[in-house]
Write an enzyme that holds these catalytic residues in place. Structure first.
Site, short mmCIF file in Angstrom:
data_model
loop_
_atom_site.label_atom_id
_atom_site.label_comp_id
_atom_site.label_asym_id
_atom_site.label_seq_id
_atom_site.Cartn_x
_atom_site.Cartn_y
_atom_site.Cartn_z
N CYS A 1 -4.89 2.60 -3.56
CA CYS A 1 -3.67 3.07 -2.91
C CYS A 1 -2.51 2.10 -3.14
O CYS A 1 -1.67 1.90 -2.25
CB CYS A 1 -3.86 3.32 -1.42
SG CYS A 1 -5.04 4.62 -1.07
N LYS B 1 -10.26 -0.51 10.34
CA LYS B 1 -10.44 -1.72 9.53
C LYS B 1 -10.81 -2.92 10.41
O LYS B 1 -11.15 -3.98 9.91
CB LYS B 1 -9.16 -2.03 8.74
CG LYS B 1 -8.84 -0.95 7.71
CD LYS B 1 -7.87 -1.45 6.67
CE LYS B 1 -7.14 -0.34 5.95
NZ LYS B 1 -7.94 0.34 4.95
N HIS C 1 0.87 -1.18 0.00
CA HIS C 1 0.00 0.00 0.00
C HIS C 1 0.91 1.24 0.00
O HIS C 1 2.03 1.19 0.51
CB HIS C 1 -0.83 -0.07 1.29
CG HIS C 1 -1.89 0.98 1.44
ND1 HIS C 1 -1.60 2.28 1.80
CD2 HIS C 1 -3.24 0.91 1.33
CE1 HIS C 1 -2.74 2.97 1.88
NE2 HIS C 1 -3.74 2.16 1.60
N ASP D 1 3.07 -4.59 8.02
CA ASP D 1 1.85 -3.78 7.92
C ASP D 1 0.66 -4.73 8.08
O ASP D 1 0.34 -5.52 7.18
CB ASP D 1 1.84 -3.08 6.55
CG ASP D 1 0.54 -2.34 6.28
OD1 ASP D 1 -0.36 -2.35 7.15
OD2 ASP D 1 0.42 -1.75 5.19
N GLN E 1 -4.53 -4.98 6.88
CA GLN E 1 -5.54 -5.88 6.31
C GLN E 1 -5.62 -7.20 7.06
O GLN E 1 -6.62 -7.92 6.94
CB GLN E 1 -5.22 -6.16 4.83
CG GLN E 1 -5.27 -4.94 3.93
CD GLN E 1 -6.69 -4.38 3.81
OE1 GLN E 1 -7.68 -5.09 3.98
NE2 GLN E 1 -6.78 -3.10 3.51
#
Lengths: 161, 414
Positions: free
Chosen positions: B372, B234, B131, B208, B211
């Protein structure tokens, strides 16, 4: 007719699939690019002026985009061939009034007197179906903003968001 | 529960009932079919209640007041930190910095850690599926500190090419930063193996988890990464909060990212001294209610039958792939063996934006564009994709609505 059908009329689908004046010349006096960083769409407008520096001698475009942005660019190309910057501003103003929801009477606009101009502007009316889809207005105006930058003599890439 | 077993309808109906927004209709008058959870998740009633309750009966600033109400707010805030820490398997709350989101957390590590330890010519290793939030901060740092950025490519399925990864790692690699789960391809990366490989060459690892946290179980101590970041919005919680998990010795050596109230020990006219982590990195009044509501989201998730949730999402992912494969003009990007129910696709004839508009007219909310992840789209050689991203509150009828919308679009563009 639903809003969706009003947006995706045959004229849009046709020009979206088979855009007119869709070509990149070997040399163009002006190559103006419009990039939409939100969606990744990109449109180039290529323009050569006649010796009077006002009339569009050669005008074409290329790019990647949705049916709305490509069709709008194609319809604009058809309308502006051999026209000049003053005529472009009249046409852009007409499109903006349509997008604002105004019922524009074509016979009141002096610039559109020839039958061919009237026919071109009637086709452009179809683009106004996008007014019910606010998120898509930028798609419909991408090529027009690019053309405005051409006429204003800019060379920096422009962006629509 | 075993694979291929179905989840009871009553389970799914209850989960859906927990999310009030799923009972609303869109501007087109159709019931909302929300397939954009990778952009942001919807929020359960428990989270909405936590926000209201805090503002109605517990609101005061934290770490400041002597009075009872402030103590109550501080306790609620700090106990939320402990809940959030437990959720990512980080046992010690002082390893958990509360940030304004995953993006801020990555910027924090780049500016306050990597910037202080890297040397010109050092390499930062990213992957092509990142991202923008896990690319741009490193580009800025690389420019400032003369670092070199390298990218791990993908294999045909949309999984990371681990052989290429192994070759890209070297003693020059100072930082490896990669996503746990791709927001475009849905691929679940082998983060534990990748972390081990990076550590073997002496590199530090940031993952990261934006998600991953809403989709799969995360345990940072098992992964053994150096940093892990995520965003609350999220994870069924409000926007404006995120987390940075850091190894204690690394957090300890990091300089403050922003300065101001809450993060200082003493302030004199000439100089100041700072609190230890995590407070050192939490300048100003934090997003108190949102953090408390994030903990409420985690408690809500813990109250569910997590095996059933996992199985339901697996079934949804398979169903989504199967149904989309019924459209010969549609190409799915990302077929990794391990993935979450996130599917990005392109259509031979219909541009993603036209598709998203037509789906919207059927009440179906999908994302169209580059999500993104512009470099990944360039790598895949497509200007844009349409993405359907599902969560456990979706069901088979949502996939039916997507399929119906796709049929309408194909008919319109026939």
């Amino acid at each position: 007719m639903t809003n969706l059908q009003a947006l995706y009329q045959q004229v849009i689908l046709d020009h979206g699939r088979n855009p007119r004046h869709f070509s990149q010349p070997e040399h163009a006096q002006i190559d103006q690019v419009c990039f939409n960083p939100l969606c990744g769409d990109k449109i180039h407008v290529y323009c050569d002026y006649a010796v009077d520096r006002k009339t569009f001698q050669a005008l074409s475009f290329t790019g990647d985009g949705c049916a709305i942005s490509v069709a709008s660019a194609s319809l604009m190309m058809v309308a502006l061939q051999k026209k000049d910057s003053a005529y472009f501003y009249e046409a852009f103003d007409y499109l903006k009034r349509l997008l604002a929801g105004e019922a524009v009477d074509l016979s009141t606009i002096d610039a559109f007197s020839a039958p061919e101009d009237i026919a071109n502007m009637r086709r452009i009316q179809v683009i106004a179906g996008v007014k019910n889809f606010p998120m898509r207005v930028k798609c419909a105006t991408c090529a027009w903003h690019t053309m405005a930058a051409v006429v204003e003599g800019g060379s920096e890439p422009i962006k629509t968001e | 529960m075993k694979e291929n077993e179905s989840v009871s309808e009553s389970h799914i109906a209850q989960w859906r009932a927990d999310f009030p927004i799923l009972r609303t209709s869109t501007q087109s008058g159709k019931p909302l079919v929300y397939l954009d959870s990778a952009a942001t998740s919807q929020k359960p009633q428990a989270v909405l209640d936590a926000l209201t309750q805090f503002y109605a009966s517990e609101n005061a600033n934290v770490h400041r007041g002597i009075y009872g109400l402030s103590e109550l707010a501080t306790d609620a805030y700090e106990s939320s930190r402990r809940t959030i820490a437990e959720f990512i398997g980080s046992c010690y709350p002082d390893q958990l910095v509360l940030t304004h989101g995953a993006t801020e957390a990555i910027n924090m590590v780049a500016a306050s850690y990597v910037a202080t330890v890297c040397k010109p010519g050092d390499e930062i290793l990213l992957t092509v599926m990142e991202h923008h939030a896990n690319i741009v901060p490193w580009q800025m740092l690389a420019e400032e500190k003369e670092l070199i950025i390298r990218y791990v490519p993908l294999d045909e399925s949309g999984a990371l090419d681990l052989e290429a990864y192994a070759k890209l790692l070297s003693d020059k690699t100072c930082m490896v930063a990669f996503t746990h789960v791709s927001n475009v391809l849905g691929t679940i990366n082998p983060v534990k193996t990748m972390t081990e490989m990076a550590h073997a060459v002496g590199a530090k690892v940031l993952i990261d988890g934006a998600q991953a946290c809403p989709q799969i179980a995360v345990d940072v101590s098992l992964i053994d990464c150096d940093f892990y970041v995520a965003s609350a919005h999220k994870c069924y919680a409000p926007s404006g909060v995120g987390l940075l998990y850091g190894r204690p010795d690394l957090l300890e050596m990091m300089r403050p990212y922003q300065t101001g109230g809450s993060m200082i020990e003493t302030v004199e006219f000439e100089r100041s001294t700072f609190l230890p982590p995590p407070m050192r990195f939490e300048a100003g009044t934090p997003a108190i209610a949102e953090t408390i509501a994030w903990a409420a989201a985690f408690r809500y998730l813990q109250s569910l039958d997590l095996d059933a949730v996992r199985l339901h999402k697996l079934n949804l992912q398979r169903l989504l792939h199967d149904r989309l494969q019924g459209f010969p003009k549609l190409k799915i990007h990302g077929h990794a063996e391990k993935k979450v129910p996130v599917v990005s696709f392109t259509h031979e004839v219909i541009h993603p934006h036209d598709l998203a508009t037509i789906l919207d007219s059927e009440g179906v909310a999908v994302r169209a564009g580059h999500h993104c992840a512009m470099p990944l789209h360039r790598y895949l050689d497509v200007p844009a994709t349409t993405r359907a991203s599902l969560s456990f509150y979706n069901d088979a009828t949502d996939i039916d609505a997507l399929v119906k919308g796709l049929e309408i679009a194909e008919e319109l563009f026939a």
